[in-house]
Design an enzyme around this catalytic site. Structure first.
Site, PDB file in Angstrom:
ATOM      1  N   TYR A  15       0.906  -1.380  -0.010  1.00 42.34           N
ATOM      2  CA  TYR A  15      -0.038   0.062   0.051  1.00 42.34           C
ATOM      3  C   TYR A  15       0.840   1.292  -0.025  1.00 42.34           C
ATOM      4  O   TYR A  15       0.528   2.299   0.585  1.00 42.34           O
ATOM      5  CB  TYR A  15      -1.020   0.076   1.145  1.00 42.34           C
ATOM      6  CG  TYR A  15      -1.927  -0.862   0.978  1.00 42.34           C
ATOM      7  CD1 TYR A  15      -3.252  -0.266   0.446  1.00 42.34           C
ATOM      8  CD2 TYR A  15      -2.228  -2.363   1.134  1.00 42.34           C
ATOM      9  CE1 TYR A  15      -4.435  -1.115   0.116  1.00 42.34           C
ATOM     10  CE2 TYR A  15      -3.411  -2.943   1.032  1.00 42.34           C
ATOM     11  CZ  TYR A  15      -4.328  -2.376   0.360  1.00 42.34           C
ATOM     12  OH  TYR A  15      -5.595  -2.986   0.058  1.00 42.34           O
ATOM     13  N   TYR A 143     -14.417  -4.226   2.957  1.00 42.90           N
ATOM     14  CA  TYR A 143     -13.225  -4.585   2.705  1.00 42.90           C
ATOM     15  C   TYR A 143     -12.932  -5.971   3.381  1.00 42.90           C
ATOM     16  O   TYR A 143     -13.106  -5.904   4.497  1.00 42.90           O
ATOM     17  CB  TYR A 143     -12.145  -3.711   3.040  1.00 42.90           C
ATOM     18  CG  TYR A 143     -10.665  -3.917   2.890  1.00 42.90           C
ATOM     19  CD1 TYR A 143     -10.254  -3.870   1.853  1.00 42.90           C
ATOM     20  CD2 TYR A 143      -9.986  -4.530   4.096  1.00 42.90           C
ATOM     21  CE1 TYR A 143      -8.698  -4.400   1.544  1.00 42.90           C
ATOM     22  CE2 TYR A 143      -8.697  -5.416   3.773  1.00 42.90           C
ATOM     23  CZ  TYR A 143      -8.130  -4.890   2.471  1.00 42.90           C
ATOM     24  OH  TYR A 143      -6.985  -5.708   2.276  1.00 42.90           O
ATOM     25  N   ASP A 235     -17.240 -10.957   9.215  1.00 39.99           N
ATOM     26  CA  ASP A 235     -15.916 -10.722   9.194  1.00 39.99           C
ATOM     27  C   ASP A 235     -15.296  -9.717  10.514  1.00 39.99           C
ATOM     28  O   ASP A 235     -15.518  -8.493  10.427  1.00 39.99           O
ATOM     29  CB  ASP A 235     -15.592  -9.828   7.855  1.00 39.99           C
ATOM     30  CG  ASP A 235     -14.061  -9.666   7.777  1.00 39.99           C
ATOM     31  OD1 ASP A 235     -13.401  -9.778   8.899  1.00 39.99           O
ATOM     32  OD2 ASP A 235     -13.641  -8.969   6.699  1.00 39.99           O
ATOM     33  N   LYS A 264      -5.859 -10.620  12.917  1.00 38.23           N
ATOM     34  CA  LYS A 264      -5.235  -9.383  13.547  1.00 38.23           C
ATOM     35  C   LYS A 264      -5.102  -9.668  14.887  1.00 38.23           C
ATOM     36  O   LYS A 264      -3.894 -10.081  15.036  1.00 38.23           O
ATOM     37  CB  LYS A 264      -5.982  -8.203  13.293  1.00 38.23           C
ATOM     38  CG  LYS A 264      -6.315  -7.756  11.758  1.00 38.23           C
ATOM     39  CD  LYS A 264      -6.804  -6.281  11.412  1.00 38.23           C
ATOM     40  CE  LYS A 264      -6.834  -5.867  10.058  1.00 38.23           C
ATOM     41  NZ  LYS A 264      -5.442  -5.223   9.314  1.00 38.23           N
TER      42      LYS A 264
HETATM   43  C1  LIG Z   1     -12.184  -6.510   8.058  1.00 39.56           C
HETATM   44  C2  LIG Z   1     -11.082  -7.218   7.538  1.00 39.56           C
HETATM   45  N1  LIG Z   1     -11.314  -8.257   6.974  1.00 39.56           N
HETATM   46  C3  LIG Z   1      -9.969  -8.797   6.323  1.00 39.56           C
HETATM   47  C4  LIG Z   1      -8.688  -8.074   6.140  1.00 39.56           C
HETATM   48  C5  LIG Z   1      -7.664  -8.607   5.521  1.00 39.56           C
HETATM   49  O1  LIG Z   1      -6.949  -9.132   6.541  1.00 39.56           O
HETATM   50  P1  LIG Z   1      -5.114  -9.375   6.021  1.00 39.56           P
HETATM   51  O2  LIG Z   1      -4.598  -8.189   5.907  1.00 39.56           O
HETATM   52  O3  LIG Z   1      -4.775 -10.152   7.345  1.00 39.56           O
HETATM   53  O4  LIG Z   1      -5.236 -10.218   4.870  1.00 39.56           O
HETATM   54  C6  LIG Z   1      -8.510  -6.847   6.847  1.00 39.56           C
HETATM   55  C7  LIG Z   1      -7.530  -6.183   6.543  1.00 39.56           C
HETATM   56  O5  LIG Z   1      -7.623  -4.976   7.322  1.00 39.56           O
HETATM   57  C8  LIG Z   1      -9.891  -6.145   7.440  1.00 39.56           C
HETATM   58  O6  LIG Z   1      -9.943  -5.136   7.926  1.00 39.56           O
END
Ligand SMILES: Cc1ncc(COP(=O)(O)O)c(C=O)c1O
Length: 432
Positions: A15, A143, A235, A264
């Site tokens: 990014y 996202y 998610d 995370k």
């Molecule tokens: C809600 C959500 N789902 C999925 C992801 C993707 O996670 P990763 O960066 O560990 O692949 C993120 C990353 O910011 C996220 O905020």
């Protein structure tokens, strides 16, 4: 060549706009909320290192557990074998997850956890013999990660722009706002029994711009989805582990998801690990004499013992070490800062001040578009770093999402640097 020059020569950062990119700062140590560079400069990590770090950097308890596990077993193929950290973590998670979950599927990160979730949902309907269901519903501004499946279920925007014609079709709907439920109902009814699943980031759309919406509105929408037998996928990659003030964002809602994704903060932000948990009903559709009904998904490092150990250790810290008190302290400070920001909002220097648990966010009013490419972000990060704070706005969206170990003094310093930046920006605008 020093480290920074070698980095510039050999590494492509995520990014990061590559032309005229600023040299990456070599970080040599992390200590609680602080990041320390090779010259000894200290920066308060006000975004928890991309939203992962909850207990602070250099956590000795987690480090010790990882070290002890590393001496015993570092990695083992996860088909046909198991190990204590994976089982212990699964057992712990199933006790606290918001919903009636009964199986844990491990993967590598947030993107893989959402990939697994949609694969589970799609194949569930195939396995039970319902071939009509082929549509996925997601939210605008969503996202869910950067791999192709995860991009497909995410907003078609700047992040996915180059790949748009390679992504599969998804029905995007607005987040519920208390007024649009009838309209959302009609959209869902239009597709009736063609919908495979609905994937959503509960209460907080992070990478979409720290957008927030209310639990009672989501509850209404989820109950509609349930009426139509649609598989609901929460998610919680970002919202899990107290980010929104409760253990999971799902704890705010009466209606529960059928599948949940975590990553995370799962390992306290120390190692990469993904989890996709599902209900017994979904799992049962994969138990069959017919071998084609197997979920053909797995990664080399599935359930890595070190990552699972880190997650179990993080769990212990959450349960034993007054995390709730620390979170309450962050929320109280954010609320005071919220009121201060409202002064700037009244004068229309900023807009949309909002808070959800440990996250506070707003947009700076600029002459450019409100989006990730807004140029104010470069000035903002440079200004913050100069004052000892690491903040990374998303375009003109400024947000704070600190590790839970942050002190009141550190929080006040973050707020004062943000206010300092706003004042400087306002003065410069007035002069121009
Ligand atoms: C809600 C959500 N789902 C999925 C992801 C993707 O996670 P990763 O960066 O560990 O692949 C993120 C990353 O910011 C996220 O905020």
């Amino acid at each position: 060549m020093n480290l920074q020059q070698k980095d510039e020569k050999y590494i492509w950062h995520p990014y990061t706009h590559q032309k005229d990119r600023l040299p990456a700062i070599p970080i040599v140590k992390g200590d609680k909320a602080l990041l320390i560079d090779e010259k000894g400069n200290k920066y308060i990590d006000a975004v928890s290192s991309w939203w992962v770090n909850i207990h602070g950097h250099g956590n000795k308890f987690i480090a010790k557990k990882i070290y002890e596990q590393a001496k015993k077993l570092q990695q083992v193929i996860f088909t046909g074998f198991t190990h204590e950290p994976a089982v212990e973590l699964a057992e712990k998670l199933l006790k606290v997850l918001p919903g009636d979950f009964s199986k844990i599927f491990y993967s590598d990160d947030g993107s893989t956890s959402t990939e697994v979730a949609i694969k589970m949902a799609i194949q569930y309907w195939k396995n039970v013999g319902d071939s009509k269901r082929n549509k996925i519903i997601a939210f605008h501004n969503s996202y869910h990660g950067d791999t192709f499946g995860a991009m497909s279920i995410s907003e078609r925007g700047i992040y996915t722009f180059a790949f748009q014609d390679k992504l599969f079709d998804v029905v995007f709907i607005n987040t519920p706002d208390g007024k649009n439920i009838e309209q959302l109902k009609n959209e869902i009814k239009k597709y009736k029994d063609e919908i495979v699943c609905f994937i959503y980031e509960p209460l907080l759309q992070g990478a979409g711009g720290m957008l927030m919406y209310q639990p009672e509105d989501l509850d209404q929408l989820l109950s509609l989805m349930k009426e139509e037998q649609i598989i609901c996928i929460a998610d919680e990659v970002l919202t899990g582990f107290y980010r929104t003030g409760k253990f999971f964002a799902g704890d705010y809602m009466k209606e529960k998801a059928d599948i949940i994704c975590l990553s995370k903060a799962l390992t306290g932000g120390t190692m990469a690990l993904g989890v996709t948990a599902c209900t017994q009903k979904i799992y049962d559709a994969f138990v069959s004499d017919d071998k084609t009904k197997t979920l053909f998904h797995g990664h080399s490092f599935t359930a890595n013992p070190l990552a699972c150990t880190a997650a179990v250790a993080s769990f212990e810290l959450i349960q034993k070490h007054k995390v709730l008190k620390k979170i309450e302290n962050i929320i109280t400070h954010h609320q005071k800062f919220f009121r201060k920001l409202q002064g700037f909002e009244k004068k229309e220097f900023i807009k949309n001040v909002r808070q959800c648990g440990t996250i506070i966010a707003f947009e700076v009013c600029t002459s450019e578009k409100d989006n990730y490419l807004n140029n104010i972000s470069k000035d903002f990060t440079a200004f913050s770093m100069k004052h000892g704070i690491y903040l990374r706005s998303m375009g003109n969206t400024i947000y704070v999402m600190p590790p839970y170990c942050i002190t009141s003094g550190e929080l006040k310093k973050i707020y004062s640097v943000i206010v300092g930046f706003l004042k400087k920006y306002i003065e410069e605008k007035a002069r121009a």
